[in-house]
Structure formats: structure tokens, C-alpha cells
Design a protein around this motif. Structure first.
Motif, PDB file in Angstrom:
ATOM      1  N   GLY A 147       0.830  -1.203   0.000  1.00 21.92           N
ATOM      2  CA  GLY A 147       0.000   0.000   0.000  1.00 21.92           C
ATOM      3  C   GLY A 147       0.858   1.243   0.000  1.00 21.92           C
ATOM      4  N   LEU A 148       0.348   2.296   0.626  1.00 22.11           N
ATOM      5  CA  LEU A 148       1.048   3.583   0.581  1.00 22.11           C
ATOM      6  C   LEU A 148       2.361   3.564   1.363  1.00 22.11           C
ATOM      7  CD1 LEU A 148      -2.018   5.967   1.004  1.00 22.11           C
ATOM      8  CD2 LEU A 148      -0.652   5.632  -1.054  1.00 22.11           C
ATOM      9  N   THR A 149       2.476   2.662   2.344  1.00 21.34           N
ATOM     10  CA  THR A 149       3.669   2.679   3.196  1.00 21.34           C
ATOM     11  C   THR A 149       4.607   1.482   2.988  1.00 21.34           C
ATOM     12  OG1 THR A 149       2.122   1.895   4.884  1.00 21.34           O
ATOM     13  CG2 THR A 149       2.922   4.155   5.104  1.00 21.34           C
ATOM     14  N   THR A 150       4.175   0.489   2.246  1.00 24.06           N
ATOM     15  CA  THR A 150       5.017  -0.708   2.054  1.00 24.06           C
ATOM     16  C   THR A 150       4.987  -1.103   0.580  1.00 24.06           C
ATOM     17  OG1 THR A 150       4.716  -1.470   4.313  1.00 24.06           O
ATOM     18  CG2 THR A 150       5.279  -3.147   2.694  1.00 24.06           C
ATOM     19  N   ASN A 151       6.176  -1.312   0.000  1.00 20.46           N
ATOM     20  CA  ASN A 151       6.221  -1.613  -1.441  1.00 20.46           C
ATOM     21  C   ASN A 151       6.535  -3.086  -1.696  1.00 20.46           C
ATOM     22  OD1 ASN A 151       8.965  -1.711  -0.918  1.00 20.46           O
ATOM     23  ND2 ASN A 151       9.513   0.054  -2.182  1.00 20.46           N
ATOM     24  N   PRO A 207      -9.151   3.510  -0.078  1.00 20.71           N
ATOM     25  CA  PRO A 207      -8.547   4.584  -0.871  1.00 20.71           C
ATOM     26  C   PRO A 207      -7.213   5.078  -0.303  1.00 20.71           C
ATOM     27  CG  PRO A 207     -10.450   5.406   0.366  1.00 20.71           C
ATOM     28  CD  PRO A 207     -10.356   3.931   0.634  1.00 20.71           C
ATOM     29  N   TYR A 208      -6.955   4.799   0.968  1.00 17.92           N
ATOM     30  CA  TYR A 208      -5.702   5.237   1.619  1.00 17.92           C
ATOM     31  C   TYR A 208      -5.057   4.043   2.307  1.00 17.92           C
ATOM     32  CZ  TYR A 208      -7.880   9.835   1.067  1.00 17.92           C
ATOM     33  OH  TYR A 208      -8.483  10.948   0.549  1.00 17.92           O
ATOM     34  N   PRO A 209      -4.631   3.013   1.555  1.00 22.17           N
ATOM     35  CA  PRO A 209      -4.190   1.772   2.221  1.00 22.17           C
ATOM     36  C   PRO A 209      -2.877   1.945   2.991  1.00 22.17           C
ATOM     37  CG  PRO A 209      -3.908   1.594  -0.152  1.00 22.17           C
ATOM     38  CD  PRO A 209      -4.526   2.932   0.094  1.00 22.17           C
ATOM     39  N   ILE A 210      -3.000   1.884   4.274  1.00 20.78           N
ATOM     40  CA  ILE A 210      -1.834   2.045   5.149  1.00 20.78           C
ATOM     41  C   ILE A 210      -2.110   1.223   6.396  1.00 20.78           C
ATOM     42  CG2 ILE A 210      -2.853   4.296   5.792  1.00 20.78           C
ATOM     43  CD1 ILE A 210      -0.155   5.199   6.789  1.00 20.78           C
ATOM     44  N   HIS A 211      -1.271   0.258   6.659  1.00 22.55           N
ATOM     45  CA  HIS A 211      -1.300  -0.570   7.876  1.00 22.55           C
ATOM     46  C   HIS A 211      -2.465  -1.558   7.861  1.00 22.55           C
ATOM     47  CE1 HIS A 211       0.991   3.025   9.735  1.00 22.55           C
ATOM     48  NE2 HIS A 211       1.714   2.336   8.861  1.00 22.55           N
ATOM     49  N   ILE A 212      -2.101  -2.803   8.143  1.00 19.38           N
ATOM     50  CA  ILE A 212      -3.084  -3.883   8.009  1.00 19.38           C
ATOM     51  C   ILE A 212      -4.011  -3.979   9.233  1.00 19.38           C
ATOM     52  CG2 ILE A 212      -1.587  -5.696   8.991  1.00 19.38           C
ATOM     53  CD1 ILE A 212      -2.541  -7.467   6.555  1.00 19.38           C
ATOM     54  N   ASP A 213      -3.640  -3.280  10.326  1.00 19.11           N
ATOM     55  CA  ASP A 213      -4.314  -3.567  11.599  1.00 19.11           C
ATOM     56  C   ASP A 213      -5.603  -2.781  11.849  1.00 19.11           C
ATOM     57  OD1 ASP A 213      -2.850  -1.261  11.950  1.00 19.11           O
ATOM     58  OD2 ASP A 213      -1.853  -1.884  13.807  1.00 19.11           O
TER      59      ASP A 213
END
Ligand code: ABU
Length: 366
Positions: free
Chosen positions: A211-215, A240-246
Motif C-alpha cells: 500500500g502507501l507505506t510498504t512496497n 482509498p488510503y491503504p496504510i497498515h493492516i491492523d
């Protein structure tokens, strides 16, 4: 000398944990990676600087609520050492006008077995955040002869690490969703970049959100670093803002996961869970229509719970629907007033980092 660090998943009985602190927290200036994350209508857009002291004090009060619950149940709680976060930073590759905070620890520290690894975050303002945890790492290193103190390869975060002109304030929500579906994120693939909160640990399997923080290069890096584990890239096209799975895909115990109903795991990625008799249940609706003021995260912090053992979970006190659902799923629910800590980076799971859970590395997907 005792074993201090051990954790293989998010549900085994929790015995020792790090809880963040809000002191000196800053709303960071915009930079390539953060621009995309702040929703266009957020009151935080264009604003940066030290967070108001009253909100810091209130956020810390909330974290103390969590500490008390944990300590009353016999869990050892460690705290980071905040830095003066409103300092400009620089490396040979970039300059940034400020750092951010030491909330939440879950983004920075990844515990796998007896190893705690500091992550390779894509936000420049988070480049030195690991320093707040170094006194604890040193303590664990001195006291636990098996502790592996690791720093993932530091990304350079030059301009080449980001797609320029990616952020566009005119872009609609629908277009953002198309980007997510196409796995088109603000980071490039020139180096591994990842937040620890994108990694869901399940014994021999690591499920990592792209997502936005992990490639994707981070997934490749993980698979090479841990050849004995299975690394799975997961995507949640409804976000729409994928950041962190938790706040999206949260295991409660072996065999049971709650999934954000707006961010469903695609059918083909569900196969491994279904083949191993895991139940994926839609999480309850959040109790709030909006996140609190000056908060980066979504209302789905409702499902960002801290599992203390396979039968016990801490849920935010105002999240009554999530509490009700946990109860129906057979969990004993402990409410914790934490909502005013959300603006500092997240909910109950975010605000913590595992140090010790009983248990060993099991294969849940044989
Ligand atoms: N750190 C978790 C944030 C996830 C969300 O905003 O939904």
C-alpha cells in the motif's frame, strides 16, 4: 539471564509490551510520502508544527489507561524515550523540517520470535523515530542473551523513492480506488520501504499489505531475509488510503479473523485461509462517523484492538458495536478509553509493540 523477547503472532498470551508516548508530538510538514496519506478535506492539510499541549496531555492520559489495564493483568509495560521531535533532520540524501512522534510503536518495531527489527519507513519525518526505542533495545540486549537487535536496511528516501506528481488534490475517491486496485502507490520500487504495522505475523507465515507505506521490494526483501517463512503480499482494493493492516484484517485467535467490510480481502487471497478452515468475519461498524480532530487515521480504528490471549481482547471504550461483536465471537472484552490518543497515530494495536507473548512458531497453514 531471562528470555525477554518472544512473539510469533498477535494472539498468544501477552506478557510484555511497549506502549508509546505522545510527548513532543508534531504534525509533520508535507513531504512526498505523507501528502498522499492526508485526506484532501482533512483539517491537517497544509498545517504542521507541535501538537497542542492539552491534546498531548490528554493523549498521554489515554495511554496511561491502557498501561493500567495491562499492568493490572500482570503484563510488563515498557515505554520509549521521546526525543524533541520538532527538530529539522537531514541525511546526505534529504532534508526535512521536522520529525513526528514516538506514537505509534507498531509502525516502527516488528517482533518475530526473539528478534525485534526497526522498520524501513517511507516517511522522511519518521527516519530517526527508532531512536526513541534504542534505550529499550539496549536493555533487552543486555538482559536477554538470545535477543536479536536488528535494523532493516535503511532506505535512502531520495526523490527517486517516490512518484512525483502522484498526489493530486483534485483526484476523486473513485480514482483513488482505481489506483489501489491497480496497486499504483506513491512509493517506487528502488529500495525496500515498509512500516511494521503492514506486517501481520502468523507463525511461519507473514502477510504483508502492499500500500502507501510498504512496497513490493519490501516483500522480496522479507522473503530473502526469512527464507524459512512464507511471505504473502495482500491487497485490500476497497481502501482509498491503504496504510497498515491492523484496521483492515485483524486476527483474534487461530482460525478467526475480522475483516473491514469496506476493505475485503480479494477472493484469490482468501483461498489460503479457507483451505485451512479459518473463518473471516466482517468487522462491526465503527461507533463514530468521523475520526477525532487532527487524526490521520480512519474511523476503522474501531477494529484496531489488542488481543491479550485467544479469549481476551481490549477494545476502545466508545466502540460499542465492536465490543458487542467481540463478545458474540466468544471473547472477553476489556474496554479502554483511548480515543483521544488516536490523533497521535492509532488505536490500541498501533499504540503498542509486542515484546513477549508465550508460545512458539507454529504452522497455521500447512
Ligand atoms: N494505523 C492504522 C490506520 C488505518 C486506517 O486509517 O484505517
Amino acid at each position: 539471564m531471562a528470555k525477554i523477547v518472544n512473539s510469533w503472532n498477535d494472539w498468544d498470551p501477552l506478557k510484555r509490551v511497549i506502549v508509546g508516548r505522545c510527548d513532543n508530538s508534531v504534525i509533520p510538514p508535507e513531504e512526498p510520502a505523507t501528502s498522499e496519506k492526508v485526506p484532501v478535506d482533512s483539517e491537517m492539510r497544509g498545517m504542521w508544527g507541535l501538537r497542542p499541549l492539552a491534546t498531548v496531555e490528554r493523549g498521554n492520559e489515554c495511554l496511561e489507561n491502557l498501561v493500567k489495564i495491562l499492568e493490572d493483568r500482570g503484563v510488563v509495560v515498557d515505554r520509549p524515550t521521546p526525543l524533541q521531535w520538532n527538530q529539522a533532520i537531514g541525511t546526505p540524501d534529504f532534508r526535512n523540517d521536522s520529525m513526528m512522534t514516538c506514537m505509534p510503536p507498531r509502525d516502527i518495531l516488528l517482533t518475530i520470535g526473539s528478534e525485534i527489527m526497526a522498520s524501513a519507513n517511507s516517511f522522511r519525518c519518521r527516519y530517526f523515530e527508532y531512536l526513541a526505542y534504542w534505550p529499550l533495545m539496549k536493555q533487552y540486549f543486555d538482559e536477554d542473551p538470545e535477543f536479536k537487535w536488528t535494523q532493516a536496511p535503511r532506505p535512502r528516501l531520495t526523490d527517486a523513492s517516490y512518484k512525483h506528481n502522484y498526489y493530486d488534490e483534485k483526484i476523486s475517491l473513485e480514482e483513488r480506488l482505481v489506483r489501489t486496485a491497480n496497486k499504483d502507490f506513491v512509493t517506487t520500487e528502488v529500495e525496500p520501504m515498509w512500516d511494521a504495522a503492514d506486517v501481520m505475523r502468523m507463525g511461519k507465515d507473514l502477510f504483508i499489505q502492499h500500500g502507501l507505506t510498504t512496497n513490493r521490494t519490501a516483500m522480496d526483501w522479507f522473503q530473502r531475509y526469512y527464507p524459512e517463512y512464507r511471505v504473502h503480499a495482500v491487497n485490500f482494493p476497497g481502501d482509498p488510503y491503504p496504510i497498515h493492516i491492523d484496521a483492515t484484517f485483524v486476527p483474534l485467535r487461530p482460525g478467526l479473523i475480522i475483516n473491514n467490510p469496506h476493505r475485503k480481502l480479494p477472493e484469490e487471497q482468501r483461498a489460503i485461509f479457507e483451505a485451512n478452515d479459518w473463518q473471516i468475519v466482517e468487522a462491526a461498524q465503527p461507533a463514530h462517523d468521523e475520526p477525532p480532530a487532527l487524526c490521520y487515521s480512519s474511523v476503522w480504528l474501531s477494529m484496531n484492538c489488542l488481543v491479550l490471549d485467544p479469549k481476551t481482547v481490549i477494545v476502545e471504550a466508545s466502540e460499542v458495536y465492536q465490543q458487542e461483536q467481540m463478545d458474540k465471537l466468544g471473547m472477553n472484552v476489556i474496554p479502554c478509553d483511548l480515543r483521544d490518543a488516536y490523533p497521535f497515530g492509532g488505536g490500541l494495536h498501533c499504540s503498542t509493540a509486542d515484546v513477549y507473548r508465550e508460545g512458539e512458531c507454529l504452522d497455521y497453514f500447512p
